[in-house]
Each structure stands twice: as structure tokens, then as C-alpha cells.
Design an enzyme around this catalytic site. Sequence first.
Site, PDB file in Angstrom:
ATOM      1  N   GLU A 147      -7.473  -5.916   0.511  1.00 51.89           N
ATOM      2  CA  GLU A 147      -8.096  -6.745  -0.622  1.00 51.89           C
ATOM      3  C   GLU A 147      -8.366  -8.417  -0.578  1.00 51.89           C
ATOM      4  O   GLU A 147      -9.273  -8.700  -1.114  1.00 51.89           O
ATOM      5  CB  GLU A 147      -7.360  -6.371  -2.032  1.00 51.89           C
ATOM      6  CG  GLU A 147      -7.374  -5.067  -2.164  1.00 51.89           C
ATOM      7  CD  GLU A 147      -8.545  -4.306  -2.507  1.00 51.89           C
ATOM      8  OE1 GLU A 147      -9.653  -4.882  -2.336  1.00 51.89           O
ATOM      9  OE2 GLU A 147      -8.404  -2.833  -2.320  1.00 51.89           O
TER      10      GLU A 147
ATOM     11  N   HIS B  14       0.755  -1.241  -0.060  1.00 48.73           N
ATOM     12  CA  HIS B  14      -0.015   0.072  -0.007  1.00 48.73           C
ATOM     13  C   HIS B  14       0.848   1.099  -0.084  1.00 48.73           C
ATOM     14  O   HIS B  14       2.038   1.224   0.593  1.00 48.73           O
ATOM     15  CB  HIS B  14      -0.942   0.098   1.188  1.00 48.73           C
ATOM     16  CG  HIS B  14      -2.025   1.002   1.306  1.00 48.73           C
ATOM     17  ND1 HIS B  14      -2.075   2.389   1.266  1.00 48.73           N
ATOM     18  CD2 HIS B  14      -3.396   0.657   0.860  1.00 48.73           C
ATOM     19  CE1 HIS B  14      -3.235   2.666   1.259  1.00 48.73           C
ATOM     20  NE2 HIS B  14      -3.914   1.933   0.915  1.00 48.73           N
TER      21      HIS B  14
HETATM   22  N1  ACO Z   1       3.988  -7.702  -4.629  1.00 42.67           N
HETATM   23  C1  ACO Z   1       5.495  -7.723  -5.093  1.00 42.67           C
HETATM   24  N2  ACO Z   1       6.094  -6.732  -5.004  1.00 42.67           N
HETATM   25  C2  ACO Z   1       5.501  -5.549  -4.359  1.00 42.67           C
HETATM   26  C3  ACO Z   1       4.242  -5.486  -4.209  1.00 42.67           C
HETATM   27  C4  ACO Z   1       3.456  -6.640  -4.391  1.00 42.67           C
HETATM   28  N3  ACO Z   1       2.166  -6.742  -3.999  1.00 42.67           N
HETATM   29  N4  ACO Z   1       3.776  -4.206  -3.651  1.00 42.67           N
HETATM   30  C5  ACO Z   1       4.862  -3.585  -3.881  1.00 42.67           C
HETATM   31  N5  ACO Z   1       5.901  -4.181  -4.431  1.00 42.67           N
HETATM   32  C6  ACO Z   1       7.393  -3.991  -4.762  1.00 42.67           C
HETATM   33  C7  ACO Z   1       7.254  -2.893  -5.886  1.00 42.67           C
HETATM   34  O1  ACO Z   1       7.350  -3.533  -7.176  1.00 42.67           O
HETATM   35  C8  ACO Z   1       8.594  -2.058  -5.439  1.00 42.67           C
HETATM   36  O2  ACO Z   1       9.741  -3.196  -5.854  1.00 42.67           O
HETATM   37  P1  ACO Z   1      11.170  -2.292  -6.371  1.00 42.67           P
HETATM   38  O3  ACO Z   1      11.578  -1.165  -5.326  1.00 42.67           O
HETATM   39  O4  ACO Z   1      12.001  -3.351  -6.436  1.00 42.67           O
HETATM   40  O5  ACO Z   1      10.937  -1.666  -7.881  1.00 42.67           O
HETATM   41  C9  ACO Z   1       8.670  -2.270  -3.907  1.00 42.67           C
HETATM   42  O6  ACO Z   1       7.870  -3.388  -3.480  1.00 42.67           O
HETATM   43  C10 ACO Z   1       8.235  -1.034  -3.296  1.00 42.67           C
HETATM   44  O7  ACO Z   1       6.872  -0.687  -3.757  1.00 42.67           O
HETATM   45  P2  ACO Z   1       6.133   0.478  -3.078  1.00 42.67           P
HETATM   46  O8  ACO Z   1       6.785   1.807  -3.497  1.00 42.67           O
HETATM   47  O9  ACO Z   1       6.083   0.054  -1.606  1.00 42.67           O
HETATM   48  O10 ACO Z   1       4.692   0.492  -3.719  1.00 42.67           O
HETATM   49  P3  ACO Z   1       3.610   1.382  -4.502  1.00 42.67           P
HETATM   50  O11 ACO Z   1       3.406   2.436  -3.387  1.00 42.67           O
HETATM   51  O12 ACO Z   1       4.310   1.882  -5.792  1.00 42.67           O
HETATM   52  O13 ACO Z   1       2.543   0.572  -4.767  1.00 42.67           O
HETATM   53  C11 ACO Z   1       0.719  -0.766  -4.547  1.00 42.67           C
HETATM   54  C12 ACO Z   1       1.439   0.299  -3.914  1.00 42.67           C
HETATM   55  C13 ACO Z   1       0.303  -0.536  -6.109  1.00 42.67           C
HETATM   56  C14 ACO Z   1      -0.704  -1.065  -3.819  1.00 42.67           C
HETATM   57  C15 ACO Z   1       1.547  -2.001  -4.692  1.00 42.67           C
HETATM   58  O14 ACO Z   1       1.879  -2.424  -3.323  1.00 42.67           O
HETATM   59  C16 ACO Z   1       0.735  -3.289  -5.471  1.00 42.67           C
HETATM   60  O15 ACO Z   1       0.883  -3.264  -6.762  1.00 42.67           O
HETATM   61  N6  ACO Z   1       0.075  -4.337  -4.666  1.00 42.67           N
HETATM   62  C17 ACO Z   1      -0.975  -5.213  -5.463  1.00 42.67           C
HETATM   63  C18 ACO Z   1      -1.781  -4.498  -5.886  1.00 42.67           C
HETATM   64  C19 ACO Z   1      -2.881  -4.319  -4.877  1.00 42.67           C
HETATM   65  O16 ACO Z   1      -3.220  -5.116  -3.865  1.00 42.67           O
HETATM   66  N7  ACO Z   1      -3.660  -3.126  -4.934  1.00 42.67           N
HETATM   67  C20 ACO Z   1      -4.788  -2.761  -4.147  1.00 42.67           C
HETATM   68  C21 ACO Z   1      -4.397  -1.758  -2.924  1.00 42.67           C
HETATM   69  S1  ACO Z   1      -5.387  -1.183  -1.895  1.00 42.67           S
HETATM   70  C22 ACO Z   1      -6.353  -0.283  -2.799  1.00 42.67           C
HETATM   71  O17 ACO Z   1      -5.806   0.696  -3.600  1.00 42.67           O
HETATM   72  C23 ACO Z   1      -7.858  -0.025  -2.501  1.00 42.67           C
END
Ligand code: ACO
Length: 356
Positions: free
Chosen positions: A300, A245
Amino acid sequence: MAVNSGLEGVIAADTVLSHTDGNSGTIWVRGHTIDDLVTHHGFEGTVAIIWEGFAGEKLTREAITHEFGASRVRTFAAMDDWIGAAAKRPLLEGVRIALAALPEVSKPADIHAVLPVATAALIRLRDGQKPVAPDPALTTAADFLRMLRGASAGANEIRALDTYLTTVCENGLGNSSFAARVTVSTRASLASAVVSGYCAFTGPLHGGAPGPVLDMLDDIKASGDIDGWIENRLKDGGRLMGFGHRVFRIRDPRADVLRAAVAALNKDAGRLAFASEVEHKALAALARHKPGRALQSNIEMNAALLLDAVGVPRDAFTQVFSIARCPGWLANAMEQQKAGRMIRPASNYVGPKPAA
Ligand code: ACO
């Protein structure tokens, strides 16, 4: 100029609507905790709280229930404006068409009503059944399940869906609420703001996440190897749906509220236990693959299990989520209207210079 392409840490508004502290797991919605909203106010009561002073004064749960019921009836009666085109398209597009048909001057309750009415009607038409007219005396949760099934839902199912709608109604400057604010900041209408919010919401990283969470659980189950499946997904650079998140760096506290609501339905204890095992192993794998990133469970997985347990088809999860969040988009848009400042950031040009 340093570029912050994700806008993280940028404060773009003062708000009275909600406060989220992702490090302590705090969420307040206009001075209320989520537990208080679920226990004492329900969805319509929560809407009354977040719309107070924006869509009227001295709003109450009863008044919003009455207004939402009347709006659903009007929306159903005006369905000919959009149903022909919308019914030919997948649900995500059909609901977008229904929202786009709203008159510019639409009031908040009439804008919201499109979501439960269009979602239920389009699912029924797709399944070869006639749309069911709303019952204005019911709450949104009760009437949506009734319009979907053509029969009243049980009290425990209505309670579970109401808990879901209440829990996820408002959560600060999420992508979709921000999109609604950007739109209305140009003095565009509330109807246009909600179309913007809905469009931003449909992506799988935001409101489109709950359906793919269940796809993931099913794939993992079919593979028979939880650890292997998770390792392969992360090795390929894929994301585990239901984790991570932008704001929450600890487990989203709303996940436990939803888990308790699913458990109270007493439907499929085996599935819940399997989901818990996947969650446990996914968190361990994320900690190994992304050390220092603090990736935790978001809402989720439990949201998807709840929606599935009350009979919402998987491809409609996002639309039901939008029934919950639309009042939040509208509250943000109305607050932005009062603030009055147009939102317009800048970009850093990295293209070619003119030859001469
Ligand atoms: N699975 C694997 N890797 C992940 C995930 C995940 N669920 N979430 C983040 N990462 C990775 C990113 O790719 C990034 O990797 P890197 O630094 O090697 O490039 C690292 O973790 C850090 O990411 P963040 O900056 O913490 O993530 P960001 O804020 O950009 O994204 C998001 C948040 C979009 C929710 C992301 O965690 C994600 O894609 N989750 C899966 C989808 C999901 O469950 N979405 C619902 C969110 S709740 C809502 O919006 C209602």
C-alpha cells in the site's frame, strides 16, 4: 466446536486463477509471474488471461481493450441512471450507487466499466467540471487518466498506472473476492457479486488502506520525529498503515514492482527517500512491539505514492484500486458459478438458553 473467526487457513475453493505463497513471496496469476504480466500483457492482457474460459474463449489483450472501450462508452451514455443521486454523495458512496444501478443481466465488461467511468465523472463534477466522454480506442489506464484530467496523460504516467492495475488485479481469496464468491454462490448475479466485492473492499484494512497510508506519511513528516510518531501509534494500540498482511509473512513482492514504477516517473525523489526511511523504521518498531508476528511491508505505501504521482486524488485511491481488482472479483465469481457449491459456514451459539 473450535471457532476460527478470521477463517485463516480455511481452504474454501479450488482455483485456477492465482497462487500466493506468503512465506516465499510467490504470486502466480494463471501460470504467469507479476513481472511477466507487467512486461508483456498489461492490464487488459491480464484480464484476458484471468477471464479465459469464464467470460469467453481465446480472449486476447486486443479483444479486451476493444470490449472495455465499448463498455465505457455504453456506461457513459447511461449515466443518467445514477449520476444525479451519486453526485450528491462522497465518492465512496457515489461509486457504490453507480454499481448498484447495474441491471441484473450485466456482462462482465459492462460491470467493470462503471468503475473508471463513475470514478472519473464524479471527481470532475465535484471539482465543478463536466464529465469527459470515454475514448474507446484507449486502454483503461490511458482513458481513465484522460477522463479524469480532460487531457491525455504522458506515456510514462499511463505506463505507471497500467503497471499498478496489472500488479493488483488478482490476488486469491482476499476479503473482497471472497465476498463476491459468497454472493454468487447463492446464484445471485455477477452485478450483485461486484457490489459485494466493492463494499468489502472499502474498509481501511483492505482496499481502503492506500489513502490513510499517505495521511500517515504526512502526519509523520509534520511531526518531525519519525521514531516518536511510530512509537506513540504502536503504544496506543494503533496500526501502521501499509504493513502486515493475512497471507504475506515476508515483504510483498509486488511492493518492489510498484516502487520501481514510481521511481521511473522521476517525480519526487525526496518523498520516496522519506517513505523508505519511514518504512525502515516502522519495520524495526513492529519487530520490537510484535515479536514473532512477521509483520512486513504490504503494497500500500508504494501503491499510494504511485497513485498520488499520477494525479489521482487521495480520496479516490480505493476506487482506482477497485478498477484494478474488479476483474479479479469477476473471475472469482465466474469460477464460483462453475463450482456451484453454496458457501455457508456455521456459527457457535454463545447466547442464553430459553428459560423453559
Ligand atoms: N500495525 C500494527 N500492528 C499490526 C499491524 C500493523 N499494520 N498489522 C497487524 N498488527 C498486529 C495485530 O494487531 C496483531 O496484534 P495482537 O496479536 O497483539 O492482537 C498482530 O499484529 C498480528 O496480526 P495479524 O494476525 O498478522 O494480522 P491480520 O491478519 O489480522 O491483519 C491486516 C492483516 C488487516 C492487513 C493488518 O496487518 C493491518 O491492519 N494492516 C494495516 C492496514 C493495511 O495496510 N491494510 C492493507 C492490506 S493489503 C490489502 O488488503 C489490499
